[in-house]
Scaffold this motif. Structure first.
Motif, PDB file in Angstrom:
ATOM      1  N   ASP A 153       0.810  -1.222   0.000  1.00 39.07           N
ATOM      2  CA  ASP A 153       0.000   0.000   0.000  1.00 39.07           C
ATOM      3  C   ASP A 153       0.836   1.261   0.000  1.00 39.07           C
ATOM      4  O   ASP A 153       0.306   2.343  -0.242  1.00 39.07           O
ATOM      5  CB  ASP A 153      -0.941   0.022   1.214  1.00 39.07           C
ATOM      6  N   GLY A 154       2.100   1.143   0.291  1.00 44.59           N
ATOM      7  CA  GLY A 154       2.928   2.338   0.284  1.00 44.59           C
ATOM      8  C   GLY A 154       4.406   2.024   0.385  1.00 44.59           C
ATOM      9  O   GLY A 154       4.820   1.143   1.136  1.00 44.59           O
ATOM     10  N   PHE A 155       5.166   2.727  -0.405  1.00 44.02           N
ATOM     11  CA  PHE A 155       6.626   2.676  -0.372  1.00 44.02           C
ATOM     12  C   PHE A 155       7.073   4.122  -0.202  1.00 44.02           C
ATOM     13  O   PHE A 155       6.570   5.005  -0.884  1.00 44.02           O
ATOM     14  CB  PHE A 155       7.177   2.085  -1.674  1.00 44.02           C
ATOM     15  N   SER A 156       7.994   4.377   0.688  1.00 45.85           N
ATOM     16  CA  SER A 156       8.375   5.761   0.989  1.00 45.85           C
ATOM     17  C   SER A 156       9.048   6.477  -0.176  1.00 45.85           C
ATOM     18  O   SER A 156       9.094   7.696  -0.202  1.00 45.85           O
ATOM     19  CB  SER A 156       9.269   5.811   2.229  1.00 45.85           C
ATOM     20  N   SER A 157       9.536   5.702  -1.138  1.00 44.79           N
ATOM     21  CA  SER A 157      10.186   6.301  -2.300  1.00 44.79           C
ATOM     22  C   SER A 157      10.253   5.268  -3.426  1.00 44.79           C
ATOM     23  O   SER A 157      10.120   4.064  -3.183  1.00 44.79           O
ATOM     24  CB  SER A 157      11.600   6.765  -1.944  1.00 44.79           C
ATOM     25  N   PRO A 158      10.486   5.746  -4.642  1.00 49.69           N
ATOM     26  CA  PRO A 158      10.671   4.787  -5.746  1.00 49.69           C
ATOM     27  C   PRO A 158      11.844   3.830  -5.499  1.00 49.69           C
ATOM     28  O   PRO A 158      11.789   2.671  -5.900  1.00 49.69           O
ATOM     29  CB  PRO A 158      10.926   5.694  -6.957  1.00 49.69           C
ATOM     30  N   SER A 159      12.891   4.290  -4.823  1.00 46.03           N
ATOM     31  CA  SER A 159      14.037   3.403  -4.577  1.00 46.03           C
ATOM     32  C   SER A 159      13.670   2.273  -3.614  1.00 46.03           C
ATOM     33  O   SER A 159      14.181   1.153  -3.744  1.00 46.03           O
ATOM     34  CB  SER A 159      15.241   4.194  -4.055  1.00 46.03           C
ATOM     35  N   VAL A 160      12.774   2.536  -2.664  1.00 44.12           N
ATOM     36  CA  VAL A 160      12.321   1.473  -1.760  1.00 44.12           C
ATOM     37  C   VAL A 160      11.497   0.452  -2.542  1.00 44.12           C
ATOM     38  O   VAL A 160      11.595  -0.752  -2.297  1.00 44.12           O
ATOM     39  CB  VAL A 160      11.532   2.058  -0.568  1.00 44.12           C
TER      40      VAL A 160
ATOM     41  N   PRO B 191       4.752   4.841  -5.298  1.00 48.10           N
ATOM     42  CA  PRO B 191       4.507   3.486  -5.808  1.00 48.10           C
ATOM     43  C   PRO B 191       3.546   2.684  -4.932  1.00 48.10           C
ATOM     44  O   PRO B 191       3.547   2.799  -3.705  1.00 48.10           O
ATOM     45  CB  PRO B 191       5.895   2.842  -5.790  1.00 48.10           C
ATOM     46  N   ARG B 192       2.742   1.883  -5.604  1.00 47.88           N
ATOM     47  CA  ARG B 192       1.872   0.894  -4.955  1.00 47.88           C
ATOM     48  C   ARG B 192       1.881  -0.334  -5.842  1.00 47.88           C
ATOM     49  O   ARG B 192       1.799  -0.218  -7.063  1.00 47.88           O
ATOM     50  CB  ARG B 192       0.451   1.428  -4.801  1.00 47.88           C
ATOM     51  N   ALA B 193       1.962  -1.490  -5.218  1.00 47.83           N
ATOM     52  CA  ALA B 193       2.084  -2.709  -6.021  1.00 47.83           C
ATOM     53  C   ALA B 193       1.632  -3.921  -5.234  1.00 47.83           C
ATOM     54  O   ALA B 193       1.493  -3.877  -4.015  1.00 47.83           O
ATOM     55  CB  ALA B 193       3.536  -2.890  -6.462  1.00 47.83           C
TER      56      ALA B 193
ATOM     57  N   VAL C 221       6.755 -13.290   6.273  1.00 49.41           N
ATOM     58  CA  VAL C 221       7.381 -12.598   5.139  1.00 49.41           C
ATOM     59  C   VAL C 221       7.332 -11.083   5.367  1.00 49.41           C
ATOM     60  O   VAL C 221       8.301 -10.375   5.084  1.00 49.41           O
ATOM     61  CB  VAL C 221       6.708 -12.998   3.802  1.00 49.41           C
ATOM     62  N   GLN C 222       6.228 -10.595   5.910  1.00 48.92           N
ATOM     63  CA  GLN C 222       6.126  -9.163   6.190  1.00 48.92           C
ATOM     64  C   GLN C 222       7.201  -8.734   7.183  1.00 48.92           C
ATOM     65  O   GLN C 222       7.877  -7.723   6.983  1.00 48.92           O
ATOM     66  CB  GLN C 222       4.738  -8.817   6.724  1.00 48.92           C
ATOM     67  N   ARG C 223       7.383  -9.506   8.263  1.00 43.38           N
ATOM     68  CA  ARG C 223       8.410  -9.165   9.244  1.00 43.38           C
ATOM     69  C   ARG C 223       9.804  -9.225   8.627  1.00 43.38           C
ATOM     70  O   ARG C 223      10.668  -8.407   8.928  1.00 43.38           O
ATOM     71  CB  ARG C 223       8.293 -10.067  10.476  1.00 43.38           C
TER      72      ARG C 223
ATOM     73  N   ILE D 212       8.002   0.818   4.156  1.00 39.79           N
ATOM     74  CA  ILE D 212       7.043   0.031   3.384  1.00 39.79           C
ATOM     75  C   ILE D 212       5.805  -0.213   4.238  1.00 39.79           C
ATOM     76  O   ILE D 212       5.906  -0.438   5.440  1.00 39.79           O
ATOM     77  CB  ILE D 212       7.671  -1.312   2.929  1.00 39.79           C
ATOM     78  N   VAL D 213       4.635  -0.145   3.600  1.00 39.00           N
ATOM     79  CA  VAL D 213       3.369  -0.433   4.276  1.00 39.00           C
ATOM     80  C   VAL D 213       2.706  -1.578   3.519  1.00 39.00           C
ATOM     81  O   VAL D 213       2.379  -1.440   2.336  1.00 39.00           O
ATOM     82  CB  VAL D 213       2.438   0.801   4.293  1.00 39.00           C
TER      83      VAL D 213
END
Length: 166
Positions: A11-18, A44-46, A68-70, A80-81
């Protein structure tokens, strides 16, 4: 209901590089990463669909998603969210829209047993993750609930798990 894939919903990445780092981490497994309708280059969202080494049932799929999330959060931190609701086999996962960016990685399936062994649920954890219970998709506090109540919330799906709550 068993399945042989794990879905992740970024749902969320702090930047395109993340987002790029996320793809690099996912690329170790046979997987598909694709952008969602709300994706932009700046925000980005994916989603990712990852092949598993074996079938998992409902409860094990939730535990695997949490593990996997952890693992991802340990490498990417709070940048990352992830939405844990997709760890439930009953949760729909929308497929790529026409025009979505797709990234296909051909590698080995995610080794279910290795991930669950390397990233066990912390012993101090008192929540049921990925069940979509609570406010805003937060984890549901499980402290003080009986084994039978927890079994009703996240029903065990095999004889061994069922015997634990009887």
């Amino acid at each position: 209901m068993s399945r042989r894939f794990l879905a992740l919903d970024g749902d969320g990445f702090s930047s395109p590089s993340v987002f790029t780092e996320f793809q690099q981490l996912i690329s170790q497994w046979n997987s598909l990463v694709y952008t969602t309708a709300s994706h932009t280059a700046e925000a980005p969202r994916a989603r990712a669909l990852i092949e598993l080494s074996r079938d998992v049932d409902y409860a094990e799929g939730v535990a695997l998603g949490d593990a996997v999330q952890r693992m991802l959060e340990s490498k990417l931190g709070a940048s990352i969210v992830l939405d844990p609701s997709v760890y439930r086999a009953s949760q729909p996962v929308f497929t790529p829209l026409r025009g979505a960016q797709t990234f296909r990685f051909q590698a080995h399936p995610l080794d279910v047993d290795a991930i669950l062994s390397a990233w066990p649920m912390p012993p101090t954890s008192h929540s049921v993750v990925g069940l979509g219970l609570g406010l805003g998709g937060t984890n549901f506090p499980a402290a003080g609930l009986s084994a039978m109540t927890l079994a009703l919330i996240a029903p065990p799906e095999n004889p061994v798990e069922i015997s634990k709550v009887q």
